[in-house]
Motif scaffolding. Structure first.
Motif, PDB file in Angstrom:
ATOM      1  N   GLN A  59      44.015  37.268  44.852  1.00  0.00           N
ATOM      2  CA  GLN A  59      43.167  36.574  43.890  1.00  0.00           C
ATOM      3  C   GLN A  59      41.751  36.398  44.430  1.00  0.00           C
ATOM      4  N   VAL A  60      40.785  36.750  43.604  1.00  0.00           N
ATOM      5  CA  VAL A  60      39.380  36.517  43.906  1.00  0.00           C
ATOM      6  C   VAL A  60      38.819  35.605  42.821  1.00  0.00           C
ATOM      7  N   THR A  61      38.265  34.484  43.240  1.00  0.00           N
ATOM      8  CA  THR A  61      37.663  33.544  42.306  1.00  0.00           C
ATOM      9  C   THR A  61      36.232  33.278  42.723  1.00  0.00           C
ATOM     10  N   VAL A  62      35.317  33.537  41.808  1.00  0.00           N
ATOM     11  CA  VAL A  62      33.898  33.314  42.069  1.00  0.00           C
ATOM     12  C   VAL A  62      33.427  32.199  41.140  1.00  0.00           C
ATOM     13  N   PRO A  73      30.654  35.445  38.811  1.00  0.00           N
ATOM     14  CA  PRO A  73      31.866  34.937  38.148  1.00  0.00           C
ATOM     15  C   PRO A  73      32.622  36.030  37.384  1.00  0.00           C
ATOM     16  N   GLN A  74      31.919  37.065  36.955  1.00  0.00           N
ATOM     17  CA  GLN A  74      32.566  38.161  36.237  1.00  0.00           C
ATOM     18  C   GLN A  74      33.460  38.998  37.153  1.00  0.00           C
ATOM     19  N   ASP A  75      33.345  38.818  38.441  1.00  0.00           N
ATOM     20  CA  ASP A  75      34.215  39.517  39.398  1.00  0.00           C
ATOM     21  C   ASP A  75      35.529  38.781  39.618  1.00  0.00           C
ATOM     22  N   THR A  76      35.679  37.626  39.038  1.00  0.00           N
ATOM     23  CA  THR A  76      36.917  36.859  39.191  1.00  0.00           C
ATOM     24  C   THR A  76      38.105  37.618  38.618  1.00  0.00           C
ATOM     25  N   GLY A  77      39.194  37.613  39.361  1.00  0.00           N
ATOM     26  CA  GLY A  77      40.399  38.278  38.908  1.00  0.00           C
ATOM     27  C   GLY A  77      41.336  38.557  40.064  1.00  0.00           C
ATOM     28  N   VAL A  78      42.417  39.234  39.741  1.00  0.00           N
ATOM     29  CA  VAL A  78      43.353  39.671  40.768  1.00  0.00           C
ATOM     30  C   VAL A  78      43.030  41.123  41.104  1.00  0.00           C
ATOM     31  N   TYR A  79      42.882  41.379  42.372  1.00  0.00           N
ATOM     32  CA  TYR A  79      42.528  42.707  42.851  1.00  0.00           C
ATOM     33  C   TYR A  79      43.756  43.375  43.464  1.00  0.00           C
ATOM     34  N   TYR A  80      43.948  44.621  43.086  1.00  0.00           N
ATOM     35  CA  TYR A  80      45.093  45.384  43.558  1.00  0.00           C
ATOM     36  C   TYR A  80      44.610  46.709  44.147  1.00  0.00           C
ATOM     37  N   GLN A 123      42.047  42.824  37.572  1.00  0.00           N
ATOM     38  CA  GLN A 123      42.389  42.283  36.268  1.00  0.00           C
ATOM     39  C   GLN A 123      41.832  40.880  36.152  1.00  0.00           C
ATOM     40  N   ALA A 124      40.862  40.724  35.278  1.00  0.00           N
ATOM     41  CA  ALA A 124      40.310  39.408  35.000  1.00  0.00           C
ATOM     42  C   ALA A 124      41.286  38.634  34.113  1.00  0.00           C
TER      43      ALA A 124
END
Length: 110
Positions: A105-108, A86-93, A38-39
């Protein structure tokens, strides 16, 4: 069912991360596992899935950059993420059996 994702962080564009998701309370080897993300300010997006037989699918947005895998002995599913943007930034579940665990959390960003 309990699912705990880990491995997120802050990286620069082009770098890599490996996410892990430890599962419990289910017959892991017989269960299809999924990664969703989820971005900020956006809806959930399915990213990848791996079924009990090892069959794998990816969304077009991560195909050729992300690799999903599973270790049934460790009840863990992984997501190797390369060439992050940067478009991959978001919370990964990770998700299984209609359950979504705690995300990572993944932040690019440069």
């Amino acid at each position: 069912v309990q699912l705990q994702a880990s491995g997120g962080g802050l990286v620069q564009p082009g770098e890599s991360l490996r996410l892990s998701c430890a599962a419990s309370g289910l017959s892991f080897s017989a269960t299809a596992m999924t990664w969703v993300r989820q971005a900020p300010g956006k809806a959930f997006e399915w990213a990848s899935g791996i079924n009990a037989g090892g069959g794998i699918t990816y969304s077009d947005s991560v195909k050729d950059r992300f690799t999903i895998s599973r270790d049934n002995a460790k009840n863990t599913v992984y997501l190797q993420m390369n060439n992050l943007t940067p478009q991959d930034t978001g919370v990964y579940y990770c998700a299984a059996r209609a359950t979504r665990g705690q995300g990572t959390q993944v932040t690019v960003s440069s």
